[in-house]
Design a protein around this motif. Structure first.
Motif: not given
Ligand SMILES: Nc1ncnc2c1ncn2[C@@H]1O[C@H](COP(=O)(O)OP(=O)(O)OP(=O)(O)O)[C@@H](O)[C@H]1O
Ligand SMILES: Nc1ncnc2c1ncn2[C@@H]1O[C@H](COP(=O)(O)OP(=O)(O)OP(=O)(O)O)[C@@H](O)[C@H]1O
Ligand SMILES: [Mg+2]
Ligand SMILES: [Mg+2]
Lengths: 511, 334, 286, 287, 263
Positions: B143-145, B206-207, B278-279, C221-222
């Motif tokens: 999960p990138v975030f 990177i993310a 971005e978030t 993600g959402l």
């Protein structure tokens, strides 16, 4: 104080636009306040009125007209995007206000609706704005309105440059007004990078005196933990909206201090008399007030950043009555009262709002605490929640049994609380008086205060009204929250504004 | 080749048309009155009616669509319901930040991905191969975030090596030329700002680049392996080509064809993936803005952003196809 | 039967795929038995026990293995219950994508010509909007909720399945066994679903497995963006975004839900990889 | 004189399922200037034998044992670098699929030129160009100067196979290995390609190792024939002897399973290779 | 012996290939006006190089493709006009054996279902009857009854081709079109299939339309030969005639190119 330095203010979101007449959100006002002035303004850190672009004003006896004498020798600042240096005159005042209601004004149709003008019902108050001479403006009203002056201190009444606006119009670039502001205020906008930062430079010729800092940067850092981290490393100097959990850690940091200010707000539980017959009995209302342990709630849920509230207006508001009756936690008394009223076993729905607000960081948690407290006195409540829009809508239609809500003052006037939230007028659907409480004496006091211009007289009237409130308790007032702003120790003379503005013209760096 | 380009270009028309239809119907698919939704809780019926008229919602649907297309063709993408600014200017304010982030992420992904893919393919069944292919699978599962948060926690909060958020430190100022800080700082010879901007880019890139890197690595590897099985590789080896020549002259070029396509496809999703990154990193690009627009039901913004990104995506794919055609003589010469 | 054994034998060769399979099985059983496995209810708040770090931390307590969140809810229990949501999201979104994609793909490939052109245009249009963006658009139409997220992810997945099904049906359609069936008088429906479809099962199964993984990831993600599951639902992505503000004070609140997402997605991907090895070695090389 | 001698060559493939002895202890020789054919059914190890000679066996395959003696040196003992010099210069190879044997990304000329660049370093660019054109002419391609710049996909199958031969012959190798070079071609084109190879052999004296399963082709071009069956050589003889007098039961079955116009009675029963017979149990016929 | 099964008159099949939006579609004349007869009980072979239209002719005869123009009379009836029911009656009488034994069998079906499919779709036979018939056919083509439950991938190429032959025989057809039935098979296996085809012809009095590019095989099996070149028939003769006095240049070229083992 010393001159010089760049101050970075870390905030949670970007401004939407910089024309304060069109926007409603605090973050937008953060930006526009730096650039614009009003005719009148609040003294830094208080709700006390002081002269702004008007040096003085005369109020007609009947309260139906105000004549403002304007400050001379004030100039709109030249900027990178508009080089002219125009003098501030009566024309600018007339333009700034009239565009919001005069359909013939070319800017009336530009930039969407004037939201605050509408929300404050200014159409029903203001009749006309008339230029008497270059430095005098007269505003006539449709009816006497004591809070009018306070309204003039609100952001939507900021004074823009007419000449600039007309120049833009000629070039067909009227849109730019909300994006490239030209004002008389302490700072000049240099650059606005959306969602990143606004860069301001000090207005060397500011009429209140040149700001100490040379540059002001409003930087957007949405995540509060990240803001805190930035404050610690010194890449920001003032941090907006810290997460309560973080404050202890920040306080421990030797380079950081906390600036506190009681917010101009109140959080409450409204007991809906219209829907629930039991709430029409004052004993029941009092019992519920006795049953709820405000202090414990404030301590656990506000994490200490709030104070138990007893009056419908916050203590920072002028005319606050500190001597009204205070319901201290007393379950025994509550039980007794309920029994007396014939409701030893009462049950109702308690609505908790789904969002977090300055006056209410976590309504569900508050509701749960109340539920536990009330259970102890034999009252069963069911916690209910809807999405925010529905919640407000249903509340306005009295579909709740009781609901948690709150209010933040717009203009530092008690009328903005007492009239809006508790008068009989406001109990008509869609109601802002969600308790549906109606009290003739209270109404009379409020109505009188609204048309009285003498502040001492008004203070007396409002004090009286608060006494009635505290006796009749249509709400369980919960808390006034405390606004805390962690800042670097090197930042001097930073004061928080009760209305939630952030002003930096008196701030300086000590190294 | 020319007719190929024209044909390919003509093919994009129905697609773009379809996207406008989709985006247009968005507002009308939404339950409730869009005008009321925009004005929010405190709206009165009159202002709703005004806004409806202003938005043209009182006209028949086909007419509304016609007007919409007409406006689009004039470059009028409407105004944000929230800020009342033209969407296109709001968009172009933020887009460079997203482009810069995506580009750097892509470069990172392409270099590492292709490199790892080639080594894995060449040293098939080696520890490196197993390791990097497991890593690639882990990469696509990331999960990138979350990865972004973990990176911030370690490299910024704990170690303090890299900036926590944003694009540039406040002590730097870069003249706006292209809006890409790395480019602008170099153009204006502002080297310290360049380094600072680069430092700010590392973690978010990177993310954001992790998933594409993983995909490219897997793709390169399998494509390489496939190509290495081809007869012409045997031919090259039988000619006496060295291993290096076989890999880099004969295999790589052919193996890159599917990889180029996938890179093109990913550029679009990279813009979209930037929304999450971005978030996390408070990156002042379109991602954050778009998410806010969704919260605020700012339909003009959502519509136009979707449309613009889709069009960019279509254009990028078009360019990639040309590139593909260029490296593939079969298409180039026909 | 023989085929199954052969399949298992081949699958077992890919050791990481076996690990993936085991994790998936564990995950499914965890989801089913969540109320038994989890020590607490996921929603039960205890304000006195807020922000307790994981057990192995000096300040941790053994009653809360992974610590608690800002409401004093047991993080371990929430993560356990979160598996139900993730698996449901995966299953439903894949179901939506698969059923629509399958029919679209078969019809397009089988009938070809204008039908094919039309369906593939729709697919192209959908694909021309990046997945997450399209999902966001759909969510913004439906309003943020878990249901919207699932629907959105389901819809977004349709074109992928449609393409995969189409290309394998196209490949199969030309094979002589299809012609043989046609000569013997098979109807179109029979040709599509009885004769051709079973031969396209492999890539579809593989894609469904991988698609499951990406659906879980996209849903997280959402939700992270606040467009999916809403708090207090113990959805992993929503948990993450809820705890963003605690990254410095309570990093465990961010760490473990992330690990849960990662492991789930990874195990499905590993499984998909293994299946690909066995069922569709050619696909792997594509 | 023998150009190449293969002695006890063993090439195995290793997998989880076990060891596949693709080439299992075979020995044969290729005399200078002659054509040796390997025949046998699919999977009998023909291609693996040829790849082993070139040392182009990739894992999981491995040359386990044996010698490949080319002009007195054992190729299996050479270093990789030395072996690379042998490939393309001394021994060249062409493959079955003309469609896929040429790199689609490079021009025909480039691919022929490459062989020259690798092995004839003394030539300059221009000389190489002339040589490439010459070799294209040699294999009978018209307009060689134009064809130099063509990409393989523009050529027909027969033309591609000619280009392949041009590549293989560019450095005038001593030996050419052709692995079913005509199987994918139409009969008429096959005949042309076979003629071409025959011509080249006559002109340059190249030895050819020709792999096929088409006995007709063998009959036409072979001097010596090696019959392979399941990794073994079951019969080895000169072409004449073999066709006149096949001795091994497998060879017999193979020969008689093909109808020969004018010889085999029409619509008569053909001999068949019986899947249930273990032909390895019969003694090998090496002549 | 001279009863005519098929009468093919001026048969054409043109394919249009779209080359782009601005180019005229290219017309491929796969079959360009051919006429010939097929007699009952004979083996008529079609030879020619790749792409000359052999398979297209077969497809037209089997009504897998519609002709651009021309007629195909089967037992006097024009099959190009056939509709549903008549079509299925026609299909019971004409079957095909394919070139590629790998792609012509559905890999997901068991041998029993593959051979049984024509019976299931075109007759009212019960499952039991079908199974009996399938087992009978399997025996006829030399397959072990135990293989009924197996999948195609468990068989070698030659065995697979037998499955295809059994399927073609299922409905007791009169004519079988064999489209290169042995060219994908290893030399060593070709003979088995050819032998089988000849046996079956004798036993069931079948008519074969046999397509191949291998002249040795054609010579061995046919009665008459059609030589095709770019969609046209260049020569149609009995085997002996063709091999002894080829007239067309193309036929001569073809004959001279076959590498045969002549002692
Ligand atoms: N890469 C490989 N991995 C495993 N086994 C292989 C590999 N290549 C070839 N083999 C095995 O080696 C044996 C010989 O194969 P080879 O290719 O030499 O056959 P061939 O005689 O050339 O057949 P064909 O006529 O089909 O080309 C076969 O059993 C084959 O399965
Ligand atoms: N569906 C189709 N669309 C377009 N062209 C086709 C189609 N089918 C066949 N053709 C073309 O028609 C011509 C004849 O094809 P056909 O398959 O009949 O050849 P063939 O003689 O059977 O060749 P082979 O020996 O290779 O099987 C070829 O040029 C082929 O490319
Ligand atoms: Mg081979
Ligand atoms: Mg054919």
């Amino acid at each position: 104080p010393k001159y010089g330095g760049v101050l970075v203010f870390g905030r949670s979101g970007d401004s939407v636009a910089l024309d304060p007449a069109h926007v409603t959100d605090g973050e937008s006002f953060y930006g526009s306040t730096q650039v614009y002035n009003n005719l009148v303004q609040f003294k830094n850190g208080t709700t006390v009125m002081e002269p702004g672009l008007a040096t003085s004003w005369d109020v007609a006896k009947d309260g139906l007209s105000y004549v403002f004498h304007l400050r001379k020798g004030v100039y709109f600042h030249p900027t990178k995007y508009y080089k002219k240096r125009n003098e501030f005159t009566a024309d600018d005042v007339v333009f700034s206000l009239k565009r919001q209601f005069d359909k013939t004004n070319p800017y009336n149709k530009i930039g969407g609706s004037f939201k605050y003008w509408g929300a404050m019902n200014m159409d029903k108050i203001v009749k006309d704005v008339i230029k008497l001479d270059k430095y005098t403006v007269k505003i006539t009203l449709k009816k006497p309105e004591a809070p009018f002056l306070s309204n003039m201190a609100m952001d939507f009444a900021s004074i823009l440059s007419k000449t600039y606006a007309m120049d833009l119009l000629k070039k067909g670039k009227a849109d730019r007004l909300s994006r490239y502001p030209v004002g008389t205020g302490p700072f000049v906008l240099v650059k606005w990078i959306k969602d990143d930062k606004m860069i301001f430079s000090a207005n060397e010729n500011y009429w209140e005196g040149k700001p100490y800092i040379k540059k002001l940067i409003l930087k957007v850092v949405p995540n509060s933990s990240v803001r805190a981290a930035e404050l610690k490393v010194g890449s920001i100097h003032v941090m907006d909206f810290p997460n309560p959990e973080e404050i202890a850690g920040l306080q421990a940091n030797p380079a950081i201090k906390l600036v506190k200010q009681e917010g101009l707000n109140v959080g409450y539980l409204a007991l809906n008399e219209i829907k629930v017959p039991a709430f029409r009995d004052v004993r029941v209302r009092r019992a519920i007030n006795y049953a709820i342990n405000k202090k414990a709630i404030v301590k656990a849920i506000y994490a200490g950043f709030g104070k138990p509230a007893y009056a419908p207006i916050p203590p920072t508001m002028w005319s606050y009555n500190a001597n009204i009756k205070k319901f201290k936690y007393n379950p025994a008394k509550a039980k007794e009262l309920l029994k007396e009223a014939g409701y030893p076993k009462l049950s109702f729905e308690l609505w908790a709002m789904p969002v977090s607000r300055p006056y209410m960081p976590n309504a569900r948690k508050v509701a749960e605490a109340m539920q536990a407290d009330l259970a102890k006195v034999g009252v069963t409540v069911k916690i209910v929640s809807y999405d925010w829009g529905t919640y407000l809508d249903k509340g306005e239609h009295f579909l709740d049994d009781s609901c948690i809500l709150g209010w933040t003052g717009d203009n530092g006037d008690p009328d903005n609380f007492l009239n809006v939230l508790l008068s009989s007028n406001a109990a008509k659907i869609p109601a802002s008086n969600v308790a549906g409480w109606k009290n003739k004496d209270f109404d009379a006091l409020i109505a009188k205060a609204k048309v009285t211009t003498d502040i001492k007289e008004r203070t007396k009237l409002y004090m009286k009204a608060q006494e009635i409130f505290a006796d009749q308790v249509p709400w369980v007032t919960i808390a006034n929250s405390l606004v805390v702003e962690p800042i670097r120790k090197s930042v001097m003379n930073f004061k928080l504004d009760p209305m939630g503005k952030r002003r930096f013209n008196k701030v300086w760096f000590d190294k | 080749m020319f007719s190929y380009i024209v044909k390919r270009l003509l093919w994009t028309i129905p697609t773009i048309f379809g996207v406008t239809l989709l985006v247009f119907s968005m507002v009308h698919l939404t339950p409730g009155d869009p005008a009321a939704a925009i004005l929010g809780d405190k709206a009165n019926p009159k202002s709703i009616a005004d806004l409806r008229a202003q938005m043209g919602l009182d006209k028949p649907l086909y007419e509304q669509y016609f007007i919409y297309i007409k406006n689009l063709s004039h470059g009028d993408f409407g105004r944000s319901a929230n800020s009342n600014e033209p969407v296109i200017s709001e968009f172009s304010d933020r887009f460079p930040a997203t482009v810069e982030l995506s580009m750097v992420a892509m470069l990172f992904a392409v270099f590492l991905g292709i490199g790892a893919g080639i080594i894995s393919a060449v040293k098939r069944y080696s520890i490196f191969d197993y390791g990097s292919m497991f890593g690639a699978l882990a990469g696509v599962s990331m999960p990138v975030f979350w990865l972004g948060l973990v990176l911030i926690y370690f490299f910024s909060v704990r170690l303090g090596w890299l900036p926590v958020s944003g694009r540039l430190g406040y002590e730097y100022d870069i003249d706006h030329i292209t809006g890409l800080y790395l480019v602008d700082s170099l153009l204006t010879d502002n080297i310290p700002a360049f380094w600072d901007a680069l430092k700010h880019l590392i973690l978010p890139a990177i993310a954001l680049g992790t998933i594409p890197m993983a995909i490219i690595a897997r793709m390169t590897r399998s494509s390489m392996i496939e190509v290495m099985k081809e007869e012409y590789i045997k031919t090259a080896r039988a000619k006496g080509c060295s291993r290096f020549q076989v890999i880099f002259i004969h295999a790589l070029r052919n193996a890159m064809m599917p990889v180029v396509t996938i890179i093109g496809l990913m550029l679009g999703s990279l813009f979209a993936g930037a929304i999450l990154t971005e978030t996390t990193f408070s990156w002042p690009g379109i991602g954050k803005w778009l998410v806010n627009a969704v919260y605020q039901r700012d339909f003009p913004v959502i519509q136009s952003t979707t449309l613009i990104i889709a069009i960019i995506f279509i254009i990028v794919n078009f360019i990639v196809d040309l590139l593909y055609a260029f490296i593939n003589p079969k298409i180039r010469l026909s | 039967m023989e085929r199954l054994l052969e399949f298992i034998k081949q699958y077992k060769r890919n050791r990481s795929a076996v690990v993936g399979f085991i994790v998936v099985v564990l995950l499914i059983s965890t989801a089913i038995f969540a109320p038994i496995v989890a020590p607490y209810s996921p929603d039960i708040q205890n304000l006195a026990d807020r922000l307790i770090p994981p057990m192995w931390d000096a300040k941790g307590v053994s009653s809360h293995v992974l610590g608690t969140d800002d409401f004093g809810r047991d993080l371990f229990s929430r993560i356990i219950f979160g598996s139900r949501i993730s698996l449901m999201v995966g299953a439903i979104s894949v179901g939506v994508s698969l059923s629509f994609g399958l029919v679209m793909g078969i019809v397009a490939a089988y009938f070809g010509g204008k039908t094919d052109l039309f369906i593939m245009r729709i697919v192209d249009i959908m694909l021309s909007i990046p997945a997450i963006l399209l999902a966001i658009v759909i969510v913004s139409i439906l309003g943020p909720s878990l249901f919207s997220a699932m629907t959105a992810i389901g819809i977004v997945g349709i074109p992928t399945y449609a393409r995969i099904v189409r290309s394998s049906v196209l490949a199969e359609r030309e094979k002589e066994y299809v012609i043989a069936s046609r000569i013997n008088g098979s109807s179109n429906i029979r040709l599509m679903f009885v004769v051709i479809l079973p031969n396209c099962a492999s890539p579809i199964i593989v894609q469904a497995t991988m698609g499951f993984a990406s659906a879980v990831l996209e849903a997280a993600g959402l939700s992270f963006l606040g467009l999916g599951a809403q708090p207090p639902t113990p959805e992993w992505g929503a948990m993450l975004s809820d705890s963003l503000q605690f990254i410095t004070t309570a990093p465990w609140m961010i760490f473990y839900p992330g690990v849960a997402i990662f492991l789930t997605v990874l195990s499905f991907n590993l499984m998909g990889d293994g299946l690909m090895d066995v069922l569709d070695p050619k696909l792997k090389d594509k | 004189m023998n150009l190449l001698e293969i002695k006890n060559l063993k090439t195995y493939f290793y997998s989880d399922a076990g060891v596949n002895k693709a080439v299992n202890d075979i020995s044969f020789e290729i005399p200078k200037g002659k054509t040796v054919c390997i025949v046998g059914e699919s999977g009998s190890g023909k291609s693996i034998t040829s790849l082993s000679i070139m040392r182009l066996i990739d894992p999981p395959g491995k040359i386990v044992d044996g010698e490949v003696i080319f002009e007195g040196t054992d190729l299996l003992k050479l270093s990789d670098k030395e072996m690379r010099k042998v490939r393309g210069r001394d021994i060249s190879m062409i493959f079955q699929e003309p469609m896929t044997s040429l790199n689609p990304s490079y021009t025909v000329g480039y691919q022929i030129d490459e062989a020259l660049r690798l092995h004839q370093k003394q030539l300059n660019k221009k000389q190489r160009f002339e040589k490439v054109v010459e070799s294209l002419e040699l294999v009978g391609i018209h307009n060689p100067r134009e064809k130099y710049r063509e990409y393989p996909f523009k050529l027909s199958g027969g033309q591609r196979q000619r280009v392949m031969i041009a590549i293989a012959m560019a450095c005038e190798p001593k030996m050419l290995i052709a692995d079913e070079p005509t199987t994918a071609l139409d009969v008429t084109i096959q005949a042309q390609v076979l003629d071409l190879m025959n011509d080249l052999q006559k002109k340059k004296g190249t030895s050819i190792l020709f792999i096929t399963h088409d006995l007709g082709v063998v009959y036409q071009i072979a001097d010596e024939v090696v019959v392979m069956y399941k990794g073994h050589i079951v019969e080895k003889a000169s072409a004449k002897e073999l066709f006149a007098d096949p001795r091994h039961p497998y060879t017999k079955a193979l020969l008689h399973s093909i109808p020969v116009p004018g010889v085999t009675p029409r619509k008569s029963k053909l001999d068949t290779v019986d899947e249930n017979v273990d032909y390895l149990s019969f003694p090998k016929e090496i002549r | 012996m001279s009863e005519i099964v098929y009468e093919i008159k001026n048969l054409k099949k043109h394919y249009e290939i779209n080359l782009g939006l601005f180019k005229k579609p290219k017309i491929i004349k796969a079959v360009n006006g051919i006429s010939f007869n097929v007699k009952k009980g004979e083996v008529l072979s079609i030879v020619g190089e790749s792409g000359c239209g052999k398979s297209t002719t077969a497809k037209l005869i089997l009504k897998i493709e519609e002709p651009t123009s021309g007629q195909i009379l089967f037992e006097g009836e024009d099959i190009t006009k056939l509709q549903h029911h008549e079509l299925s009656e026609y299909r019971k009488k004409v079957q095909i054996i394919f070139q590629d034994p790998y792609s012509s069998l559905n890999p997901r079906w068991k041998v029993g279902s593959i051979i049984g499919e024509p019976l299931k779709l075109n007759t009212d036979m019960s499952d039991k009857e079908i199974k009996e018939r399938v087992l009978y056919l399997m025996e006829k083509v030399g397959m072990h009854p135990d293989w009924f439950e197996r999948y195609p991938h468990q068989f070698s190429g030659g065995q697979r081709q037998r499955i295809g032959i059994a399927r073609a025989l299922a409905l007791n057809p009169e004519v079988i079109v064999c489209d290169e039935p042995v060219s994908a098979l290893d030399v060593s296996i070709q003979a088995q299939v050819l032998n089988l085809l000849l046996d079956l012809q004798e036993e069931f009095n079948l008519t074969y339309i046999f397509i191949s590019h291998d002249l040795s095989v054609v010579e061995h099996i046919s009665d008459r030969i059609v030589v095709m070149y770019y969609g046209d028939i260049v020569e149609l003769k009995s085997v002996e005639d063709l091999f002894n006095n080829p007239e067309a240049d193309y036929t001569k070229k073809l004959l001279s190119a076959i590498p045969t083992i002549k002692e």
